[in-house]
Design an enzyme around this catalytic site. Structure first.
Site, PDB file in Angstrom:
ATOM      1  N   SER A  74       0.833  -1.202   0.000  1.00 15.82           N
ATOM      2  CA  SER A  74       0.000   0.000   0.000  1.00 15.82           C
ATOM      3  C   SER A  74       0.875   1.262   0.000  1.00 15.82           C
ATOM      4  O   SER A  74       1.629   1.479  -0.947  1.00 15.82           O
ATOM      5  CB  SER A  74      -0.964  -0.048   1.184  1.00 15.82           C
ATOM      6  OG  SER A  74      -1.968   0.926   1.066  1.00 15.82           O
ATOM      7  N   HIS A 130      -8.260  -5.038  -0.473  1.00 17.50           N
ATOM      8  CA  HIS A 130      -6.967  -4.433  -0.155  1.00 17.50           C
ATOM      9  C   HIS A 130      -6.259  -5.208   0.965  1.00 17.50           C
ATOM     10  O   HIS A 130      -6.883  -5.615   1.937  1.00 17.50           O
ATOM     11  CB  HIS A 130      -7.200  -2.981   0.265  1.00 17.50           C
ATOM     12  CG  HIS A 130      -5.948  -2.184   0.456  1.00 17.50           C
ATOM     13  ND1 HIS A 130      -5.071  -1.924  -0.569  1.00 17.50           N
ATOM     14  CD2 HIS A 130      -5.419  -1.583   1.556  1.00 17.50           C
ATOM     15  CE1 HIS A 130      -4.071  -1.200  -0.129  1.00 17.50           C
ATOM     16  NE2 HIS A 130      -4.255  -0.986   1.170  1.00 17.50           N
ATOM     17  N   ASP A 155     -10.215  -3.700  -4.484  1.00 14.17           N
ATOM     18  CA  ASP A 155      -9.327  -2.769  -3.800  1.00 14.17           C
ATOM     19  C   ASP A 155      -9.491  -1.413  -4.477  1.00 14.17           C
ATOM     20  O   ASP A 155      -9.384  -1.333  -5.706  1.00 14.17           O
ATOM     21  CB  ASP A 155      -7.884  -3.268  -3.934  1.00 14.17           C
ATOM     22  CG  ASP A 155      -6.860  -2.402  -3.229  1.00 14.17           C
ATOM     23  OD1 ASP A 155      -7.200  -1.305  -2.760  1.00 14.17           O
ATOM     24  OD2 ASP A 155      -5.686  -2.833  -3.166  1.00 14.17           O
TER      25      ASP A 155
END
Length: 323
Positions: free
Chosen positions: A167, A298, A268
């Site tokens: 991320s 995610h 996501d």
């Protein structure tokens, strides 16, 4: 614990929906950053206890250290490796530059260390709002340089260095080599493993349509993060929209990146970021491969799921092929 939201059936994998049903919650980081930190801590405690029962792992030695700059790291060494000198990974955690850390992603790094048989230095960079942009990048560049100098003492080969992250950490895994290149150290990082990177600011997503549509209707629907989460993260980190490191799509020549492996997940909000970034690197003549995980949200690999175990093996296999 994280905020509960209605578990709308949007096509997520049955294994994920089973986890939600048993947990009684669809996890979603929401509210201000301080609230998100509490939510992340609660989620981490839950997941750590679940992983202990779902998939225990041994064969990894960990050492907690502090760099000369006062930054915390955890070094993971595969204790059953027969190699005298293995590749070195420097890992950057998820959390929108504002939350998360070494403990939250201990299971991920531990598994990758074991399966790839590489040493991994996991970093605890400083968070916004206390430390806004570009502190996270500065910290990660500093730790990477320090880790190279320490590599041999950990049984790692500093000439076989890769950056890896998830991320926001996945974006840092890209931006660290770019910064090092601009500083004259372009040959330091040999490859990049970028797991669902955030590269498109929520206020600029329209510039990347129709490739990027994954923010649409995400608020309150997708697990873990949504467009509102990302808006909070970006406003708190407060990087300029033209920052070529935070938003590497703005970097003038992405062909200079080392070979890059990028991961995306179907449900996501950052799925579009991965698609756009892959296309931009390919258009520049760079080497990049993207693997997508269908019906997953995610950072699904933080959760005790069969798909997470497959993800660990897939990613470890890529690392092994790189060196």
């Amino acid at each position: 614990m994280v905020t509960a939201h209605s578990a709308e059936d949007i096509g997520l994998a049955p294994e994920w929906m089973k986890w939600e049903a048993e947990a009684g919650v669809r996890p979603l980081l929401s509210g201000d950053v301080l609230s998100m930190r509490e939510q992340m801590n609660g989620l981490g405690q839950l997941l750590n206890s679940q992983w202990a029962a779902f998939h225990s792992i041994d064969g990894v030695l960990t050492t907690d250290l502090v760099t000369p700059q006062g930054l915390n790291v955890r070094v993971y060494q595969p204790d059953d490796s027969k190699h005298s000198s293995v590749p070195l990974g420097v890992f950057f955690h998820c959390g929108g530059y504002c939350v998360g850390g070494i403990e939250a992603e201990d299971n991920l790094v531990r598994n990758l260390c074991k399966l790839s048989q590489t040493v991994i230095c996991s970093t605890q960079y400083r968070h916004a709002p206390e430390y806004p942009a570009p502190t996270a990048l500065d910290d990660c560049v500093s730790i990477t340089k320090w880790a190279v100098g320490e590599a041999e003492s950990w049984g790692a080969d500093p000439s076989k260095l890769y950056t890896i992250g998830a991320s926001a950490g996945a974006a840092l895994a890209i931006s660290v080599p770019l910064r090092l290149y601009d500083e004259g150290n372009g040959d330091l990082v040999k490859s990049i493993i970028s797991l669902s990177p955030c590269e498109v600011h929520v206020d600029e997503v329209d510039k990347y349509k129709p490739l990027h549509t994954s923010f649409e209707n995400s608020a309150g629907r997708l697990p873990v993060i949504d467009i509102d989460s990302m808006r909070t993260f970006y406003s708190t980190y407060n990087a300029p929209l033209d920052d070529k490191y935070t938003f590497a799509l703005k970097y003038p020549d992405l062909s200079i990146l080392p070979p890059t492996y990028i991961v995306s997940a179907e449900f996501d909000p950052l799925f579009g970021d991965a698609v756009v970034f892959e296309k931009k690197v390919k258009s520049a003549g760079g080497k990049i491969v993207r693997k997508n995980y269908e019906a997953m949200p995610h950072v699904f690999w933080l959760f005790p799921l069969p798909q997470s175990l497959q993800f660990f093996q897939d990613t470890a296999d890529v690392i092994k092929k790189l060196f």
